[in-house]
Design a protein around this motif. Structure first.
Motif, short mmCIF file in Angstrom:
data_model
loop_
_atom_site.label_atom_id
_atom_site.label_comp_id
_atom_site.label_asym_id
_atom_site.label_seq_id
_atom_site.Cartn_x
_atom_site.Cartn_y
_atom_site.Cartn_z
N GLN A 123 0.83 -1.21 0.00
CA GLN A 123 0.00 0.00 0.00
C GLN A 123 0.87 1.26 0.00
N LEU A 124 1.93 1.24 0.78
CA LEU A 124 2.84 2.39 0.83
C LEU A 124 3.55 2.58 -0.50
N VAL A 125 3.97 1.49 -1.13
CA VAL A 125 4.64 1.59 -2.44
C VAL A 125 3.70 2.25 -3.44
N ARG A 126 2.45 1.80 -3.49
CA ARG A 126 1.47 2.39 -4.42
C ARG A 126 1.21 3.86 -4.09
N ALA A 127 1.04 4.16 -2.81
CA ALA A 127 0.70 5.52 -2.40
C ALA A 127 1.84 6.50 -2.67
N MET A 128 3.07 6.03 -2.60
CA MET A 128 4.21 6.92 -2.72
C MET A 128 4.88 6.85 -4.09
N ALA A 129 4.39 6.01 -4.96
CA ALA A 129 5.04 5.78 -6.26
C ALA A 129 5.21 7.06 -7.07
N GLN A 130 4.17 7.83 -7.21
CA GLN A 130 4.24 9.02 -8.06
C GLN A 130 5.19 10.06 -7.46
N ASP A 131 5.13 10.24 -6.14
CA ASP A 131 5.94 11.26 -5.48
C ASP A 131 7.40 10.86 -5.36
#
Length: 130
Positions: free
Chosen positions: A30-38
């Motif tokens: 979940q963290l990887v997905r949430a932070m991917a763009q940033d």
């Protein structure tokens, strides 16, 4: 009452903590997905950072079956107060007056900022009287 030990966070750790404060618990995927763009951080990077943050006492992990769920272990206001004090000491020798004077001297304060500062000071004055 004993003072809480200061927890120093890197810029990247701040990003993870902000995510955990806004939405906990979180798994590594979940963290990887949430932070991917940033950030574009890999699973391994986030996992290593979470491990360091757990050692510092900033996050805690709970095993839920096969998933590891991560939570912020300290409240946001505790960390921000520590970081603010550390910044003020490092840059302005602990002087809030020097910081505000510097910002005013650089015309870095908008009219709205000044009004907000006045309101904060009025509230602090009221609290100091009671």
């Amino acid at each position: 009452m004993q003072a809480k030990e200061a927890i120093a966070l890197s810029d990247g750790e701040w990003k993870l903590m902000n995510r955990l404060w806004s939405a906990s618990p979180q798994t590594v995927p979940q963290l990887v997905r949430a932070m991917a763009q940033d950030t574009g951080w890999s699973r391994a990077t986030i996992f290593i950072m979470l491990g360091r943050m757990e050692e510092k006492g900033a996050v805690r992990m709970e095993q839920d079956g096969r998933a590891k769920r991560y939570y912020a272990a300290v409240p946001r206001d505790q960390i921000t107060a520590q970081e603010t004090a550390r910044f003020l000491e490092k840059v302005y020798q602990g002087s809030l007056q020097m910081m505000v004077s510097s910002m005013a001297g650089q015309n870095a304060l908008s009219r709205e900022d000044i009004d907000e500062l006045y309101e904060i000071l009025r509230q602090a004055e009221q609290e100091a009287k009671s």
